[in-house]
Write a protein that holds these residues in place. Structure first.
Motif, PDB file in Angstrom:
ATOM      1  N   GLN A   6       0.705  -1.295   0.154  1.00 62.12           N
ATOM      2  CA  GLN A   6       0.125   0.069   0.134  1.00 62.12           C
ATOM      3  C   GLN A   6       0.922   1.344   0.123  1.00 62.12           C
ATOM      4  O   GLN A   6       0.417   2.347  -0.211  1.00 62.12           O
ATOM      5  N   VAL A   7       2.010   1.023   0.036  1.00 64.04           N
ATOM      6  CA  VAL A   7       3.037   2.391   0.549  1.00 64.04           C
ATOM      7  C   VAL A   7       3.072   2.924  -1.148  1.00 64.04           C
ATOM      8  O   VAL A   7       3.394   2.388  -2.077  1.00 64.04           O
ATOM      9  N   LYS A   8       3.104   4.133  -1.054  1.00 68.24           N
ATOM     10  CA  LYS A   8       3.258   5.133  -2.292  1.00 68.24           C
ATOM     11  C   LYS A   8       4.412   6.075  -1.967  1.00 68.24           C
ATOM     12  O   LYS A   8       4.678   6.371  -0.840  1.00 68.24           O
ATOM     13  N   PHE A   9       5.080   6.623  -2.948  1.00 70.14           N
ATOM     14  CA  PHE A   9       5.961   7.467  -2.927  1.00 70.14           C
ATOM     15  C   PHE A   9       5.457   8.731  -3.520  1.00 70.14           C
ATOM     16  O   PHE A   9       5.269   8.617  -5.090  1.00 70.14           O
ATOM     17  N   GLU A  10       5.291   9.881  -2.886  1.00 69.99           N
ATOM     18  CA  GLU A  10       4.637  11.112  -3.371  1.00 69.99           C
ATOM     19  C   GLU A  10       5.260  12.345  -3.232  1.00 69.99           C
ATOM     20  O   GLU A  10       5.997  12.675  -2.118  1.00 69.99           O
ATOM     21  N   SER A  11       4.840  13.305  -4.151  1.00 72.60           N
ATOM     22  CA  SER A  11       5.445  14.580  -3.902  1.00 72.60           C
ATOM     23  C   SER A  11       4.150  15.439  -3.408  1.00 72.60           C
ATOM     24  O   SER A  11       3.129  15.603  -4.129  1.00 72.60           O
ATOM     25  N   ILE A  12       4.467  16.334  -2.179  1.00 72.96           N
ATOM     26  CA  ILE A  12       3.081  16.840  -1.549  1.00 72.96           C
ATOM     27  C   ILE A  12       3.491  18.253  -1.309  1.00 72.96           C
ATOM     28  O   ILE A  12       4.590  18.540  -0.579  1.00 72.96           O
ATOM     29  N   GLU A  13       2.533  19.168  -1.983  1.00 72.64           N
ATOM     30  CA  GLU A  13       2.984  20.582  -1.436  1.00 72.64           C
ATOM     31  C   GLU A  13       1.683  21.143  -0.696  1.00 72.64           C
ATOM     32  O   GLU A  13       0.835  21.082  -1.204  1.00 72.64           O
TER      33      GLU A  13
END
Length: 208
Positions: A136-143
């Motif tokens: 279920q792990v995601k790698f995301e860019s969050i601003e």
């Protein structure tokens, strides 16, 4: 020079215990989405997997797996974006049932961690320490962008008082909170710190 967020990123992670307006740029995170009571064993398991991934990167030089550009650093703190499910929103009257919470838990990763490398680390962990949550792990860019934040001192259940201060500050500035969704950054280890001394960064988004 070692990257230490407590020393080099105080404006983001160590605000004062009074509201302030901030602009938060994009950062990269390991993220797991979930729902339910944060006092549950399931929640603790999510937290454990995020830290397992984060420390796998932190210790990667010892296994000759360090990514290009690796620099010694301090692992970033646990963060969470919190909301309520449809039932919780419908019944909200200023208080809520913790079983109705919806969350996105995350730990920021240093700038040298690319998406490809982050996904490699997930695959390593699947082989070495298998856990269904790794799927279920995601790698995301969050601003986060334009926000109000402050340091909350004390138990999590007392956070509404801090949010009231933050909303009042926003109103004084002619600003408006975008929604009840908010971010929390956990600066204290609840296993070692009594509730009255907990430190948590609270942050909410502003309407454009």
């Amino acid at each position: 020079m070692k990257q230490e967020w407590r020393k080099q990123e105080k404006a983001i992670y160590l605000p004062k215990n009074k509201p302030e307006r901030v602009q938060i740029p994009a950062f990269n995170f390991y993220v797991i989405n979930g729902a339910g009571n944060p006092n549950s064993e399931a929640f603790a398991e999510v937290v454990g997997q995020l830290y397992a991934l984060s420390y796998a990167i932190r210790m990667s030089p010892k296994k000759n797996r360090a990514p290009q550009g690796y620099q010694d650093y301090t692992v970033y703190p646990l963060e969470g974006i919190w909301d309520l499910n449809e039932k919780g929103r419908a019944n909200y009257d200023g208080s809520f049932d913790k079983d109705d919470l919806v969350y996105r838990l995350m730990i920021r990763q240093p700038g040298f961690v690319t998406k490809d490398y982050a996904l490699e680390v997930i695959e390593w962990l699947k082989k070495e320490k298998p856990n269904p949550l790794l799927e279920q792990v995601k790698f995301e860019s969050i601003e986060d962008g334009d926000c109000i934040q402050m340091l909350h001192l004390g138990p999590y259940d007392d956070e509404p008082a801090s949010f009231e201060q933050m909303e009042a500050f926003a109103e004084e500035q002619g600003l408006k909170r975008a929604s009840k969704i908010h971010r929390e950054i956990y600066l204290s280890d609840t296993r070692k710190v009594e509730p009255a001394k907990l430190k948590t960064v609270l942050r909410f988004w502003l309407e454009a």
